[in-house]
Design an enzyme around this catalytic site. Structure first.
Site, PDB file in Angstrom:
ATOM      1  N   LYS A   1       0.834  -1.209   0.000  1.00  0.00           N
ATOM      2  CA  LYS A   1       0.000   0.000   0.000  1.00  0.00           C
ATOM      3  C   LYS A   1       0.866   1.254   0.000  1.00  0.00           C
ATOM      4  CE  LYS A   1      -3.877   2.402   0.434  1.00  0.00           C
ATOM      5  NZ  LYS A   1      -3.555   3.684   1.033  1.00  0.00           N
TER       6      LYS A   1
ATOM      7  N   GLU B   1       0.970   6.733  -6.712  1.00  0.00           N
ATOM      8  CA  GLU B   1      -0.140   7.695  -6.823  1.00  0.00           C
ATOM      9  C   GLU B   1       0.383   9.125  -6.803  1.00  0.00           C
ATOM     10  OE1 GLU B   1      -3.181   8.946  -3.497  1.00  0.00           O
ATOM     11  OE2 GLU B   1      -3.740   6.985  -4.310  1.00  0.00           O
TER      12      GLU B   1
END
Length: 329
Positions: A191, A198
């Site tokens: 993550k 991102e």
């Protein structure tokens, strides 16, 4: 299954709602009494303390912690360690640093309490879309909790299958939107990198639109100036473009709501994962130029002119007599 949910913010509350829609029983706790009462009205069992939450759960208990990373998660896990029993499981669904997961898991293992880290992506849209879950922990514990993960995850939906996956001997759960990534820490590590990527993608999109926004400014030769409809470009890129993605969808939505983005100052925070991704890259001696640059841009967004920039101006003046424009000039 029955699950305890600690933290009823934007994600925690909707995760509890999605689980209840899927037939699971949720015992919920938050420091906000109003948040607890709101979920209780929707069918959850609301409690007023962690001790009460543990008492309301059947053994072996599973408790999902969905509070901010750092001190709030640390104190919550430590308090749970004092009231849970052997065979119970703590699931950290926030954005904790993976090394903290490994440390906490070792501490809980001494009490025979299992620890699972679940990197959770989906934000405020997860209630309807589902949550992409990246999970770390002991395989047997993760398998026991599979009904929870399966309900929270998006499922296959209408996403086209990757060519060739149907020929794999064991396609696993990735197509359903959740994955056991490895031992404790692996979920939050994946993550972490997800969020670092991102940062880079968002920065590239932002820079591209900035270039288009300024294609007609005074720095460009008059005959080459272009007045581009950036909001409409965001919309057209949603349809058939190589760049089509959820982030482009959200960009187009932002322009519809505020064409000039006047409500935003350009002050951009970072939640930690970008920093940790860069730190991991340094430890591994892996080049990560784009992610690093996007992180530094966020730092820069929170400052006026830096001392380093003043130094650059001073040096340019000293060696070349270059005089910078005064502030506001």
């Amino acid at each position: 299954m029955q699950l305890g949910m600690i933290g009823l913010g934007r994600m925690g509350a909707n995760m509890a709602r999605r689980l209840m829609r899927g037939g699971h029983q949720c015992v919920v706790y938050d420091r906000s009494v109003d948040a607890v009462q709101a979920l209780a009205k929707e069918g959850a069992t609301g409690v007023g303390s962690l001790t009460a939450l543990v008492a309301a759960l059947a053994k072996p208990r599973a408790v999902w912690v969905m509070v901010p990373a750092g001190a709030p998660t640390e104190s919550t896990v430590n308090e749970l360690a004092g009231v849970l029993e052997p065979g119970d499981t703590v699931i950290d669904g926030g954005n904790s640093f993976f090394k903290d997961d490994i440390r906490r898991a070792r501490a809980l293992a001494a009490k025979q309490i299992a620890y699972v880290d679940a990197g959770t992506s989906g934000g405020v849209f997860g209630l309807e879309r589902g949550y992409c879950l990246m999970i770390g922990g002991d395989a047997a514990v993760v398998q026991r909790l599979d009904p929870i993960f399966k309900t929270l995850a998006p499922g296959r939906g209408n996403v086209e299958r990757t060519p060739g996956r149907d020929k794999l001997p064991s396609p696993g759960t990735a197509e359903d939107g959740y994955l056991h990534c490895g031992s404790v820490g692996a979920g939050h590590f994946v993550k972490m990198v997800h969020n670092g990527i991102e940062y880079g993608i968002m920065q590239a999109i932002a820079e591209g639109f900035d270039i288009m926004k300024n294609a007609g400014n005074a720095q460009v030769a008059e005959e080459h100036r272009l007045n581009l409809p950036v909001a409409e470009i965001a919309e057209v890129w949603r349809r058939g473009s190589v760049l089509a993605s959820w982030l482009i969808d959200l960009t187009a939505k932002a322009f519809v709501e505020d064409k000039e983005l006047k409500r935003f100052t350009g002050h951009v925070e970072d939640s930690g994962e970008g920093r940790w991704t860069v730190m991991a890259a340094i430890e591994e001696a892996v080049p990560a130029e784009v992610i690093s640059a996007s992180l530094y841009t966020r730092f820069r967004s929170r400052q006026e002119h830096t001392f380093a920039e003043k130094m650059l101006s001073a040096m340019r003046f000293q060696f070349g007599g270059h005089v910078e424009r005064p502030t506001g000039g």
